[in-house]
Design an enzyme around this catalytic site. Structure first.
Site, PDB file in Angstrom:
ATOM      1  CG  ASP A   1      -4.389  -1.960   9.100  1.00  0.00           C
ATOM      2  OD1 ASP A   1      -5.536  -1.467   9.144  1.00  0.00           O
ATOM      3  OD2 ASP A   1      -3.904  -2.471   8.076  1.00  0.00           O
TER       4      ASP A   1
ATOM      5  CG  HIS B   1      -2.118   0.851   1.119  1.00  0.00           C
ATOM      6  ND1 HIS B   1      -2.308   1.756   0.093  1.00  0.00           N
ATOM      7  CD2 HIS B   1      -3.218   0.973   1.928  1.00  0.00           C
ATOM      8  CE1 HIS B   1      -3.458   2.380   0.262  1.00  0.00           C
ATOM      9  NE2 HIS B   1      -4.023   1.922   1.353  1.00  0.00           N
TER      10      HIS B   1
ATOM     11  CB  CYS C   1      -3.931   2.866   7.461  1.00  0.00           C
ATOM     12  SG  CYS C   1      -4.387   1.147   7.761  1.00  0.00           S
TER      13      CYS C   1
ATOM     14  CD  GLN D   1      -2.553   4.821   4.899  1.00  0.00           C
ATOM     15  OE1 GLN D   1      -3.684   4.777   4.413  1.00  0.00           O
ATOM     16  NE2 GLN D   1      -2.194   5.758   5.761  1.00  0.00           N
TER      17      GLN D   1
ATOM     18  NE  ARG E   1      -3.678   7.303   1.123  1.00  0.00           N
ATOM     19  CZ  ARG E   1      -4.496   6.293   0.806  1.00  0.00           C
ATOM     20  NH1 ARG E   1      -5.186   5.669   1.758  1.00  0.00           N
ATOM     21  NH2 ARG E   1      -4.622   5.895  -0.442  1.00  0.00           N
TER      22      ARG E   1
END
Length: 316
Positions: free
Chosen positions: A235, A139, A275, A142, A303
């Site tokens: 997460d 990712h 996230c 991110q 982001r």
């Protein structure tokens, strides 16, 4: 008008392992410039007349909205597409053909897929930049927002220690480890046995960290990882596609939730990152997520800014 470095024009971002520390810093610096321009309400239409396609196989909130808004603020346009409504990867059309056709229509492709191999295949054949908006393995967008947030919170990266707590074998962990290692940030991942990051990712990160003068470690004790850390990152315990493992994961990760007691072990300046989406009562408590040491909402906002910096640099 903001100056645009040209060295990354046409470059794909399928995994941060392929990018040098200097290239990553270019994105972060451009993101910071564009964020400042936006805060000042100053014009920064760097991609006027450009169009990107969002080719999404997985559901999305932050990735979808941030890329659409990023292109609008840069003066361009984003096409929000769903793979369910297209022929890509299905019996009727190879990924190669989709990549070649889309390259004639748009200036970049953002793909959010289950398989990293789909992202790799699309990037192999596309004639425009392909950006990995999330896959099962990585990712990178991110991670760019994460390190941008850390730079802001600590006025740089020097001396910062990051602790990730939870599922090590996921896309967020792999990309966070990679960006930290390349930029010289000490990182420790605490996961239960059997849920560690992939060995090949750990090895590559340790090599990058050695070159940058930092360390990458994997441990099984969340308290060991949290002690003295400047960033506690977590997460969800059950990622998309692994819902059938939810009960087993809750049991395995029961000691890895970021709560007030774990946060008390961190440094006095420590912040908490996530996230999103978050499941309060599992990987994080409500008091920590919404508390004064949470950097989660700055992280989510970044982001937008990190992706604006990336798009401004790679779209021709």
């Amino acid at each position: 008008m903001v100056a645009i470095p040209t060295s990354l024009k046409g470059r794909s971002l399928v995994r941060l392992q392929d990018w040098t520390p200097e290239e990553i810093r270019l994105v972060l610096e451009q993101a910071e410039r564009l964020k400042a321009r936006q805060r000042q309400r100053a014009e920064h239409s760097l991609l006027e007349g450009r169009t990107i396609a969002l080719l999404f196989e997985k559901p999305s909130t932050r990735t979808r909205i941030s890329f659409v808004v990023a292109m609008q603020q840069l003066g361009g346009h984003a096409l929000d597409l769903s793979m369910e409504l297209m022929h890509v990867g299905k019996g009727g059309e190879p990924i190669r053909d989709t990549a070649l056709v889309m390259s004639r229509y748009v200036d970049a492709i953002v793909v959010r897929a289950y398989r990293q191999s789909l992202v790799d295949e699309l990037a192999r054949w596309a004639e425009v930049p392909v950006i990995n908006g999330l896959s099962d393995a990585f990712h990178p967008c991110q991670a760019l927002a994460d390190v941008l947030t850390i730079r802001e919170r600590f006025d740089g990266l020097e001396g910062v220690r990051v602790a990730y707590l939870g599922d090590g074998d996921n896309n967020v962990t792999h990309s966070l480890m990679t960006v930290c290692a390349k930029l010289g940030v000490d990182v420790v991942v605490a996961s239960p046995p059997g849920y560690e990051p992939r060995p090949e990712v750990v090895g590559a990160c340790q090599e990058a960290a050695a070159r940058a003068g930092s360390t990458v470690r994997v441990v099984h004790d969340p308290r060991e990882a949290a002690t003295g850390a400047d960033v506690l990152y977590t997460d969800v315990w059950t990622s998309m596609g692994k819902e059938d493992e939810q009960e087993a994961r809750r049991a395995a990760f029961s000691l890895f939730g970021v709560d007030e007691a774990l946060l008390a072990l961190a440094s006095e300046r420590a912040v908490v990152m996530h996230c999103l989406p978050a499941r309060c009562g599992e990987e994080i408590t409500e008091g920590v997520l919404y508390g004064p040491r949470s950097a989660v909402w700055d992280q989510a906002e970044n982001r937008l800014h990190a992706q604006k910096g990336l798009l401004a640099l790679v779209v021709r």
